[in-house]
Motif scaffolding. Structure first.
Motif, mmCIF file in Angstrom:
data_model
loop_
_atom_site.group_PDB
_atom_site.id
_atom_site.type_symbol
_atom_site.label_atom_id
_atom_site.label_comp_id
_atom_site.label_asym_id
_atom_site.label_seq_id
_atom_site.Cartn_x
_atom_site.Cartn_y
_atom_site.Cartn_z
ATOM 1 N N ASP A 100 -86.765 23.724 3.514
ATOM 2 C CA ASP A 100 -86.096 22.319 2.883
ATOM 3 C C ASP A 100 -86.992 21.345 2.204
ATOM 4 O O ASP A 100 -86.485 20.659 1.783
ATOM 5 C CB ASP A 100 -85.333 21.816 4.270
ATOM 6 N N TYR A 101 -88.439 21.614 2.764
ATOM 7 C CA TYR A 101 -89.100 20.425 2.596
ATOM 8 C C TYR A 101 -90.275 20.928 1.585
ATOM 9 O O TYR A 101 -91.302 20.168 1.082
ATOM 10 C CB TYR A 101 -89.823 19.977 3.561
ATOM 11 N N GLY A 102 -90.288 22.095 0.910
ATOM 12 C CA GLY A 102 -91.402 22.454 0.276
ATOM 13 C C GLY A 102 -92.432 23.353 1.088
ATOM 14 O O GLY A 102 -92.699 22.580 2.213
ATOM 15 N N LEU A 103 -93.149 24.312 0.789
ATOM 16 C CA LEU A 103 -94.017 25.038 1.900
ATOM 17 C C LEU A 103 -94.958 24.243 2.124
ATOM 18 O O LEU A 103 -95.575 24.319 3.355
ATOM 19 C CB LEU A 103 -94.488 26.288 0.913
ATOM 20 N N SER B 29 -74.855 11.088 10.129
ATOM 21 C CA SER B 29 -75.039 10.399 11.478
ATOM 22 C C SER B 29 -76.318 9.537 11.215
ATOM 23 O O SER B 29 -76.864 9.574 10.225
ATOM 24 C CB SER B 29 -75.119 11.293 12.517
ATOM 25 N N ASP B 30 -76.583 8.642 12.394
ATOM 26 C CA ASP B 30 -77.745 7.955 12.274
ATOM 27 C C ASP B 30 -78.987 8.497 12.581
ATOM 28 O O ASP B 30 -80.104 8.277 12.705
ATOM 29 C CB ASP B 30 -77.791 6.737 13.502
ATOM 30 N N THR B 31 -78.929 10.064 13.014
ATOM 31 C CA THR B 31 -80.042 10.989 13.108
ATOM 32 C C THR B 31 -80.474 11.551 11.536
ATOM 33 O O THR B 31 -81.577 12.054 11.408
ATOM 34 C CB THR B 31 -79.890 11.854 14.052
ATOM 35 N N ALA B 32 -79.463 11.465 10.626
ATOM 36 C CA ALA B 32 -79.807 12.132 9.421
ATOM 37 C C ALA B 32 -81.143 12.051 8.708
ATOM 38 O O ALA B 32 -81.769 12.492 8.211
ATOM 39 C CB ALA B 32 -78.606 12.302 8.428
ATOM 40 N N PRO B 33 -81.389 10.469 8.419
ATOM 41 C CA PRO B 33 -82.447 9.822 7.900
ATOM 42 C C PRO B 33 -83.803 10.541 8.687
ATOM 43 O O PRO B 33 -84.767 10.487 8.213
ATOM 44 C CB PRO B 33 -82.507 8.428 7.993
ATOM 45 N N LEU B 34 -83.750 10.913 9.776
ATOM 46 C CA LEU B 34 -84.857 11.548 10.527
ATOM 47 C C LEU B 34 -85.340 12.913 9.898
ATOM 48 O O LEU B 34 -86.580 13.168 10.271
ATOM 49 C CB LEU B 34 -84.578 11.606 12.003
ATOM 50 N N HIS B 35 -84.445 13.436 9.296
ATOM 51 C CA HIS B 35 -84.721 14.796 8.657
ATOM 52 C C HIS B 35 -84.429 14.930 7.255
ATOM 53 O O HIS B 35 -85.026 16.242 6.752
ATOM 54 C CB HIS B 35 -84.438 16.025 9.526
ATOM 55 N N MET B 36 -83.563 14.156 6.660
ATOM 56 C CA MET B 36 -83.178 14.434 5.335
ATOM 57 C C MET B 36 -82.740 13.325 4.572
ATOM 58 O O MET B 36 -82.593 12.057 4.992
ATOM 59 C CB MET B 36 -82.001 15.322 5.324
ATOM 60 N N GLY B 37 -82.836 13.333 3.126
ATOM 61 C CA GLY B 37 -82.606 12.060 2.323
ATOM 62 C C GLY B 37 -83.625 11.102 2.053
ATOM 63 O O GLY B 37 -84.560 11.032 2.836
ATOM 64 N N LEU B 38 -83.045 10.068 1.488
ATOM 65 C CA LEU B 38 -83.983 8.782 1.352
ATOM 66 C C LEU B 38 -84.105 8.005 2.410
ATOM 67 O O LEU B 38 -82.881 8.007 3.276
ATOM 68 C CB LEU B 38 -83.520 8.204 0.017
ATOM 69 N N PRO B 39 -85.239 7.100 2.589
ATOM 70 C CA PRO B 39 -86.310 7.359 1.737
ATOM 71 C C PRO B 39 -87.658 7.956 2.237
ATOM 72 O O PRO B 39 -88.364 8.210 1.439
ATOM 73 C CB PRO B 39 -86.851 5.768 2.216
#
Length: 213
Positions: free
Chosen positions: A201-204, A23-33
């Motif tokens: 998900d993002y490293g400690l 969805s258009d919210t996915a880039p707010l918390h995962m993936g590039l950039p």
């Protein structure tokens, strides 16, 4: 706006995946950039993380799968009914309903945690549902369910440090941000799952750790 939660059906798993990852919210918390450390999962990876026992079948009575409409009574989850390898009532995916619309999902996991603990996550299906207080209301309903029906006493949520909007929303729900991240996460996780889930998900270093107890 009235918010309620409904257990996600097994047939809705692909929809839940699309909302989280496509969805258009996915880039707010995962993936590039912005989040290369948390790549968008494949459908296969998603199914491993969101296993069968987190969903219900359409045979479940409606009053056993809805929060925010009628009081829950005697609901003991579906993991055992579906022969999930993780028999835990807290492990569940919920559809957020705002009025007559489906707004997103909230979920809880506890198979990797010590007793009476749960880890929560939440995402909206589109940006149109962000910034309206729906997530805070949904989290409040889930927290109440986990406490009253599942015996959960401590809850953990781990967004990216860069996701300031999410952090503020969680704090409004009662979560408090901690400075000693590693010790706090270790106080939740079963030792055998530290290697797999300890960094989030993002490293400690890049993960904000918030708790509710």
């Amino acid at each position: 706006m009235k918010v309620r939660l409904r257990r996600a059906f097994m047939e809705e798993r692909s929809k839940v995946y699309e909302w989280l990852c496509l969805s258009d919210t996915a880039p707010l918390h995962m993936g590039l950039p912005d989040y290369p450390e948390n790549p968008v999962p494949s459908w296969e990876d998603f199914q491993q993380d969101f296993f069968d026992g987190m969903f219900v079948t359409k045979m479940a009575p409606p009053d056993m799968v809805v929060l925010g409409k009628t009081a829950m009574s005697g609901f003991n989850g579906c993991a055992q009914e579906m022969n999930s390898p993780y028999v835990c009532t807290a492990d569940s995916v919920w559809i957020i309903e705002a009025g007559q619309q489906e707004a997103g999902c909230v979920c809880a996991n506890s198979f990797h945690l010590l007793p009476a603990c749960a880890e929560l996550d939440i995402w909206m299906r589109s940006k149109a549902f962000c910034g309206r207080g729906l997530g805070a209301k949904a989290l409040g309903l889930l927290v109440e369910y986990l406490r009253n029906e599942c015996g959960i006493r401590r809850m953990l949520i781990r967004p990216s440090e860069k996701n300031y909007r999410a952090i503020r929303a969680y704090e409004k729900t009662g979560f408090r941000r901690v400075d000693n991240k590693e010790d706090t996460v270790r106080s939740f996780l079963l030792p055998e799952f530290w290697q797999q889930y300890g960094d989030g998900d993002y490293g400690l270093e890049s993960t904000a750790v918030l708790v509710l107890d």
